[in-house]
Write a protein that holds these residues in place. Structure first.
Motif, PDB file in Angstrom:
ATOM      1  N   LEU A  60       0.833  -1.209   0.000  1.00 25.36           N
ATOM      2  CA  LEU A  60       0.000   0.000   0.000  1.00 25.36           C
ATOM      3  C   LEU A  60       0.864   1.253   0.000  1.00 25.36           C
ATOM      4  CD1 LEU A  60      -2.922  -0.661   2.517  1.00 25.36           C
ATOM      5  CD2 LEU A  60      -3.094  -0.269   0.065  1.00 25.36           C
ATOM      6  N   THR A  61       1.912   1.236   0.805  1.00 28.25           N
ATOM      7  CA  THR A  61       2.808   2.393   0.884  1.00 28.25           C
ATOM      8  C   THR A  61       3.483   2.652  -0.453  1.00 28.25           C
ATOM      9  OG1 THR A  61       3.196   1.951   3.228  1.00 28.25           O
ATOM     10  CG2 THR A  61       4.778   3.381   2.114  1.00 28.25           C
ATOM     11  N   ASN A  62       3.962   1.602  -1.110  1.00 28.36           N
ATOM     12  CA  ASN A  62       4.621   1.761  -2.408  1.00 28.36           C
ATOM     13  C   ASN A  62       3.672   2.349  -3.449  1.00 28.36           C
ATOM     14  OD1 ASN A  62       7.083   0.795  -1.530  1.00 28.36           O
ATOM     15  ND2 ASN A  62       6.727  -1.284  -2.249  1.00 28.36           N
ATOM     16  N   VAL A  63       2.457   1.827  -3.518  1.00 30.32           N
ATOM     17  CA  VAL A  63       1.479   2.333  -4.487  1.00 30.32           C
ATOM     18  C   VAL A  63       1.122   3.777  -4.161  1.00 30.32           C
ATOM     19  CG1 VAL A  63      -0.878   2.069  -5.356  1.00 30.32           C
ATOM     20  CG2 VAL A  63       0.566   0.054  -5.041  1.00 30.32           C
ATOM     21  N   HIS A  64       0.920   4.076  -2.884  1.00 26.08           N
ATOM     22  CA  HIS A  64       0.597   5.444  -2.456  1.00 26.08           C
ATOM     23  C   HIS A  64       1.707   6.417  -2.873  1.00 26.08           C
ATOM     24  CE1 HIS A  64      -0.977   8.696  -0.025  1.00 26.08           C
ATOM     25  NE2 HIS A  64       0.186   8.786   0.595  1.00 26.08           N
ATOM     26  N   GLN A  65       2.950   6.051  -2.601  1.00 22.54           N
ATOM     27  CA  GLN A  65       4.077   6.924  -2.941  1.00 22.54           C
ATOM     28  C   GLN A  65       4.222   7.094  -4.451  1.00 22.54           C
ATOM     29  OE1 GLN A  65       7.296   5.028  -0.823  1.00 22.54           O
ATOM     30  NE2 GLN A  65       6.892   6.185   1.046  1.00 22.54           N
ATOM     31  N   ARG A  66       4.039   6.025  -5.194  1.00 24.46           N
ATOM     32  CA  ARG A  66       4.169   6.107  -6.653  1.00 24.46           C
ATOM     33  C   ARG A  66       3.088   7.002  -7.253  1.00 24.46           C
ATOM     34  NH1 ARG A  66       5.350   0.807  -9.855  1.00 24.46           N
ATOM     35  NH2 ARG A  66       7.248   1.180  -8.721  1.00 24.46           N
ATOM     36  N   LEU A  67       1.837   6.831  -6.807  1.00 25.28           N
ATOM     37  CA  LEU A  67       0.752   7.688  -7.300  1.00 25.28           C
ATOM     38  C   LEU A  67       1.003   9.152  -6.940  1.00 25.28           C
ATOM     39  CD1 LEU A  67      -2.359   5.475  -6.470  1.00 25.28           C
ATOM     40  CD2 LEU A  67      -1.553   6.107  -8.753  1.00 25.28           C
ATOM     41  N   THR A  68       1.497   9.384  -5.731  1.00 26.46           N
ATOM     42  CA  THR A  68       1.784  10.750  -5.299  1.00 26.46           C
ATOM     43  C   THR A  68       2.872  11.375  -6.169  1.00 26.46           C
ATOM     44  OG1 THR A  68       1.137  10.216  -3.033  1.00 26.46           O
ATOM     45  CG2 THR A  68       2.471  12.194  -3.342  1.00 26.46           C
ATOM     46  N   LEU A  69       3.923  10.623  -6.451  1.00 24.75           N
ATOM     47  CA  LEU A  69       5.008  11.141  -7.298  1.00 24.75           C
ATOM     48  C   LEU A  69       4.535  11.414  -8.722  1.00 24.75           C
ATOM     49  CD1 LEU A  69       8.024   8.930  -6.190  1.00 24.75           C
ATOM     50  CD2 LEU A  69       7.804  11.400  -5.905  1.00 24.75           C
ATOM     51  N   TYR A  71       1.236  11.716  -9.891  1.00 23.67           N
ATOM     52  CA  TYR A  71       0.022  12.500 -10.108  1.00 23.67           C
ATOM     53  C   TYR A  71      -0.263  13.538  -9.032  1.00 23.67           C
ATOM     54  CZ  TYR A  71      -0.597   8.591 -13.274  1.00 23.67           C
ATOM     55  OH  TYR A  71      -0.407   7.650 -14.250  1.00 23.67           O
ATOM     56  N   GLY A  72       0.575  13.598  -8.001  1.00 21.15           N
ATOM     57  CA  GLY A  72       0.394  14.606  -6.967  1.00 21.15           C
ATOM     58  C   GLY A  72      -0.574  14.218  -5.863  1.00 21.15           C
ATOM     59  N   GLU A  73      -1.220  13.078  -6.005  1.00 23.32           N
ATOM     60  CA  GLU A  73      -2.179  12.615  -4.994  1.00 23.32           C
ATOM     61  C   GLU A  73      -2.120  11.096  -4.933  1.00 23.32           C
ATOM     62  OE1 GLU A  73      -6.987  12.749  -4.196  1.00 23.32           O
ATOM     63  OE2 GLU A  73      -6.092  14.183  -5.570  1.00 23.32           O
ATOM     64  N   GLY A  74      -2.061  10.560  -3.718  1.00 27.91           N
ATOM     65  CA  GLY A  74      -1.941   9.116  -3.548  1.00 27.91           C
ATOM     66  C   GLY A  74      -3.270   8.443  -3.270  1.00 27.91           C
ATOM     67  N   LEU A  75      -3.183   7.313  -2.598  1.00 30.26           N
ATOM     68  CA  LEU A  75      -4.367   6.538  -2.244  1.00 30.26           C
ATOM     69  C   LEU A  75      -5.194   7.250  -1.181  1.00 30.26           C
ATOM     70  CD1 LEU A  75      -2.779   2.989  -1.881  1.00 30.26           C
ATOM     71  CD2 LEU A  75      -4.163   3.823  -3.786  1.00 30.26           C
ATOM     72  N   GLN A  76      -6.480   7.035  -1.241  1.00 28.12           N
ATOM     73  CA  GLN A  76      -7.391   7.479  -0.188  1.00 28.12           C
ATOM     74  C   GLN A  76      -8.040   6.223   0.370  1.00 28.12           C
ATOM     75  OE1 GLN A  76     -10.074  10.301  -1.945  1.00 28.12           O
ATOM     76  NE2 GLN A  76      -8.413  11.563  -2.707  1.00 28.12           N
ATOM     77  N   LEU A  77      -7.893   6.008   1.669  1.00 26.66           N
ATOM     78  CA  LEU A  77      -8.436   4.817   2.317  1.00 26.66           C
ATOM     79  C   LEU A  77      -9.567   5.214   3.247  1.00 26.66           C
ATOM     80  CD1 LEU A  77      -5.396   4.128   1.588  1.00 26.66           C
ATOM     81  CD2 LEU A  77      -5.619   2.346   3.270  1.00 26.66           C
ATOM     82  N   ARG A  78     -10.579   4.348   3.289  1.00 26.23           N
ATOM     83  CA  ARG A  78     -11.736   4.632   4.132  1.00 26.23           C
ATOM     84  C   ARG A  78     -12.294   3.322   4.673  1.00 26.23           C
ATOM     85  NH1 ARG A  78     -17.553   6.500   2.498  1.00 26.23           N
ATOM     86  NH2 ARG A  78     -17.063   5.409   0.590  1.00 26.23           N
ATOM     87  N   ARG A  79     -12.579   3.320   5.962  1.00 24.53           N
ATOM     88  CA  ARG A  79     -13.234   2.159   6.576  1.00 24.53           C
ATOM     89  C   ARG A  79     -14.715   2.197   6.235  1.00 24.53           C
ATOM     90  NH1 ARG A  79     -11.015  -0.921  10.580  1.00 24.53           N
ATOM     91  NH2 ARG A  79     -13.086  -1.248  11.413  1.00 24.53           N
ATOM     92  N   LEU A  80     -15.255   1.049   5.880  1.00 20.37           N
ATOM     93  CA  LEU A  80     -16.682   0.910   5.619  1.00 20.37           C
ATOM     94  C   LEU A  80     -17.264  -0.020   6.674  1.00 20.37           C
ATOM     95  CD1 LEU A  80     -16.482   0.308   1.753  1.00 20.37           C
ATOM     96  CD2 LEU A  80     -16.848   2.482   2.937  1.00 20.37           C
ATOM     97  N   ASP A  81     -18.553  -0.169   6.671  1.00 21.79           N
ATOM     98  CA  ASP A  81     -19.190  -1.078   7.624  1.00 21.79           C
ATOM     99  C   ASP A  81     -20.058  -2.070   6.867  1.00 21.79           C
ATOM    100  OD1 ASP A  81     -19.996  -2.236   9.988  1.00 21.79           O
ATOM    101  OD2 ASP A  81     -21.576  -0.764  10.345  1.00 21.79           O
ATOM    102  N   PRO A  82     -19.552  -3.207   6.483  1.00 24.75           N
ATOM    103  CA  PRO A  82     -18.211  -3.733   6.732  1.00 24.75           C
ATOM    104  C   PRO A  82     -17.263  -3.396   5.584  1.00 24.75           C
ATOM    105  CG  PRO A  82     -19.544  -5.449   5.754  1.00 24.75           C
ATOM    106  CD  PRO A  82     -20.424  -4.220   5.871  1.00 24.75           C
TER     107      PRO A  82
END
Length: 98
Positions: A60-69, A71-82
């Protein structure tokens, strides 16, 4: 999607569901992956937002960092129920920012 299956759905004894949604927005595309698994911990969400790598979340960290580099914005994570939602935005390369 791999994380949704391996960490969200597979450990459960009940059936689960993984949904991939791709939506055209003004200036790009939003991609969202949702699962009905256990849900990501708040610790992982907080560490990803802070740029801290924790054991078990290297992918997750690698993908987040790559997207940020790229496109300027990385992953957005959100907890759902469930479950969990992971989404990201891919800008249209033809649209030039102001």
């Amino acid at each position: 999607m791999e994380n949704a299956i391996l960490h969200g759905i597979q450990p459960r004894s009940a059936p689960g569901k993984v949904t991939i949604e791709v939506r055209q927005l003004a200036g790009g595309v939003r991609v969202a992956v949702r699962d009905t698994g256990y849900g990501i911990s708040q610790e992982v969400i907080d560490n990803l937002a802070a740029g801290t790598v924790i054991s078990g979340s290297i992918g997750l960290t690698n993908v987040h960092q790559r997207l940020t580099l790229l496109y300027g914005e990385g992953l957005q994570l959100r907890r759902l129920d469930p479950g969990t939602e992971v989404c990201f935005y891919l800008p249209d390369p033809e649209v030039q920012p102001c």
